[in-house]
Design a protein around this motif. Sequence first.
Motif, PDB file in Angstrom:
ATOM      1  N   ARG A   1      32.392  37.293  39.002  1.00 10.45           N
ATOM      2  CA  ARG A   1      31.965  36.475  37.805  1.00 10.45           C
ATOM      3  C   ARG A   1      32.974  35.187  37.551  1.00 10.45           C
ATOM      4  O   ARG A   1      34.157  35.211  37.903  1.00 10.45           O
ATOM      5  N   ILE A   2      32.137  34.197  37.505  1.00  5.58           N
ATOM      6  CA  ILE A   2      32.909  32.954  37.367  1.00  5.58           C
ATOM      7  C   ILE A   2      32.275  31.926  36.523  1.00  5.58           C
ATOM      8  O   ILE A   2      31.016  31.828  36.607  1.00  5.58           O
ATOM      9  N   GLY A   3      32.878  31.939  35.259  1.00  7.50           N
ATOM     10  CA  GLY A   3      32.100  31.031  34.217  1.00  7.50           C
ATOM     11  C   GLY A   3      31.074  31.882  33.771  1.00  7.50           C
ATOM     12  O   GLY A   3      31.220  33.129  33.572  1.00  7.50           O
ATOM     13  N   ASP A   4      30.048  31.271  33.386  1.00  2.52           N
ATOM     14  CA  ASP A   4      28.715  32.146  33.125  1.00  2.52           C
ATOM     15  C   ASP A   4      28.004  32.762  34.283  1.00  2.52           C
ATOM     16  O   ASP A   4      26.879  33.120  34.151  1.00  2.52           O
TER      17      ASP A   4
ATOM     18  N   GLY B   1      36.864  27.467  39.889  1.00  4.26           N
ATOM     19  CA  GLY B   1      36.878  28.022  38.173  1.00  4.26           C
ATOM     20  C   GLY B   1      37.813  29.403  38.411  1.00  4.26           C
ATOM     21  O   GLY B   1      38.270  29.989  39.255  1.00  4.26           O
ATOM     22  N   ALA B   2      37.828  30.177  36.950  1.00  2.35           N
ATOM     23  CA  ALA B   2      38.419  30.902  36.638  1.00  2.35           C
ATOM     24  C   ALA B   2      37.325  32.435  37.016  1.00  2.35           C
ATOM     25  O   ALA B   2      36.357  32.354  36.499  1.00  2.35           O
TER      26      ALA B   2
ATOM     27  N   PRO C   1      41.769  41.367  37.215  1.00  2.00           N
ATOM     28  CA  PRO C   1      42.341  40.403  36.327  1.00  2.00           C
ATOM     29  C   PRO C   1      41.912  38.997  36.961  1.00  2.00           C
ATOM     30  O   PRO C   1      41.162  39.083  37.976  1.00  2.00           O
ATOM     31  N   VAL C   2      41.871  37.852  36.165  1.00  2.00           N
ATOM     32  CA  VAL C   2      41.348  36.590  36.511  1.00  2.00           C
ATOM     33  C   VAL C   2      42.216  36.059  37.630  1.00  2.00           C
ATOM     34  O   VAL C   2      43.378  36.059  37.466  1.00  2.00           O
ATOM     35  N   VAL C   3      41.422  35.494  38.420  1.00  2.00           N
ATOM     36  CA  VAL C   3      42.384  34.507  39.419  1.00  2.00           C
ATOM     37  C   VAL C   3      41.519  33.210  39.535  1.00  2.00           C
ATOM     38  O   VAL C   3      40.325  33.174  39.442  1.00  2.00           O
ATOM     39  N   GLU C   4      42.480  32.120  39.838  1.00  2.00           N
ATOM     40  CA  GLU C   4      41.722  30.987  40.097  1.00  2.00           C
ATOM     41  C   GLU C   4      41.131  30.688  41.264  1.00  2.00           C
ATOM     42  O   GLU C   4      42.079  30.860  42.202  1.00  2.00           O
ATOM     43  N   ILE C   5      40.167  30.501  41.374  1.00  2.00           N
ATOM     44  CA  ILE C   5      39.466  29.962  42.853  1.00  2.00           C
ATOM     45  C   ILE C   5      39.303  28.577  42.911  1.00  2.00           C
ATOM     46  O   ILE C   5      38.872  28.007  41.900  1.00  2.00           O
TER      47      ILE C   5
END
Lengths: 194, 178
Positions: free
Chosen positions: B131-134, B155-156, B174-178
């Motif tokens: 999942r990245i953004g929408d 993105g996150a 958890p969220v990672v910055e890609i």
Amino acid sequence: MSTGTLADRAAAAFAAYRSGDEQRMGELVDLLTPILWHTARSQGLDASSAEDVVQTAWIRLVERAGSVQDAQAVLGWLVTTVRREAWRVGRKDGRAAPTDDVPEPEHEAPRQAELDPAVLAVLRDDQRTLWRHVQALGARCAALLRLVAFVDRPDYAAVSDALGMPIGSIGPTRGRCLAKLRTALLADPAWSTR
Amino acid sequence: MSDDQSPADASGDSPQLLALAAEPIDAIDLELLAAMREVYSRIDPVPGGLTDRIKFELTLAALHAEVAELQHVSLAGVRDEAAHYTPTESVTFTSSRLSLMVTLGPGREEAPDTVRVDGWVTGGTVTVELRIGDESRLATPDEDGRFVITDVPHGAARFVLRPVDDVERPVITPVVEI
């Protein structure tokens, strides 16, 4: 798309979410989190407890989405949930053990949130005057006006109802809280000469 | 004007105040409320990131998911021919049963602003959702647990691993910055 009052837009997003469009929950969170934050803070919670209480209310909504009969009522449902949860948390932090009997605020006035005086430095002089007069109204009126300030006029009644304030506290008539604030401000040279 | 001109009011408010309270809301009231909104937005704003944290909690609640832990991040610079410094990042997540290692690399030449995600899942057979953004990208790992997702925007991002047996709980990272 985004037409109508805050309550209308929230109702549309919630109805869509319930009929299977799960993405719309994100929109609902964006729309209503500000007013829920101000609800929690106006009930005297510190910032971290206020965050917890707001999160809890959202999780309850998802768990019990089916029990909110009328999508139009979702704003009021969330504000009521935050207010009750804030009371429970505040009580736990304070004295006796938490209880399920949440009194209507007629009997248990919310405490004013404590605010670092340094924060007020960001305000202009007239804004500090306004803030001072709002504080002087007492916690119940301050909480009501603070929330009403974040919704559209047709939603005033729903908000005051969710706060457990009597019908007619505000909207369509001015109500006592707003009448008191207006009287005090208009008599204060620091406001009228701004 | 004295108070005995009107019936006793429990609140002790003056008749003038009660009369003012009974009038319809006007433009001055709306101006006061707008000023209050500005004051509270400045002195007590909604904390940054609160709505994102709430959305994450709601996703967890909806999925009944277990949150994986971010175990390890390594960043190794790779110098390409044009002497650009291209970071390649490797991240490992672990849950009670599953482990996911992802390596982020540069996108294809035709899509230079994207990322290539190479993943490796161990501990069970799952489907992978990124999942990245929408946006949402799906991948099915091969029999060794390896998968590739290309043309991923920056993105996150977070991964959702769904066990194919449908018995175990999904795992969300958890969220990672890609």
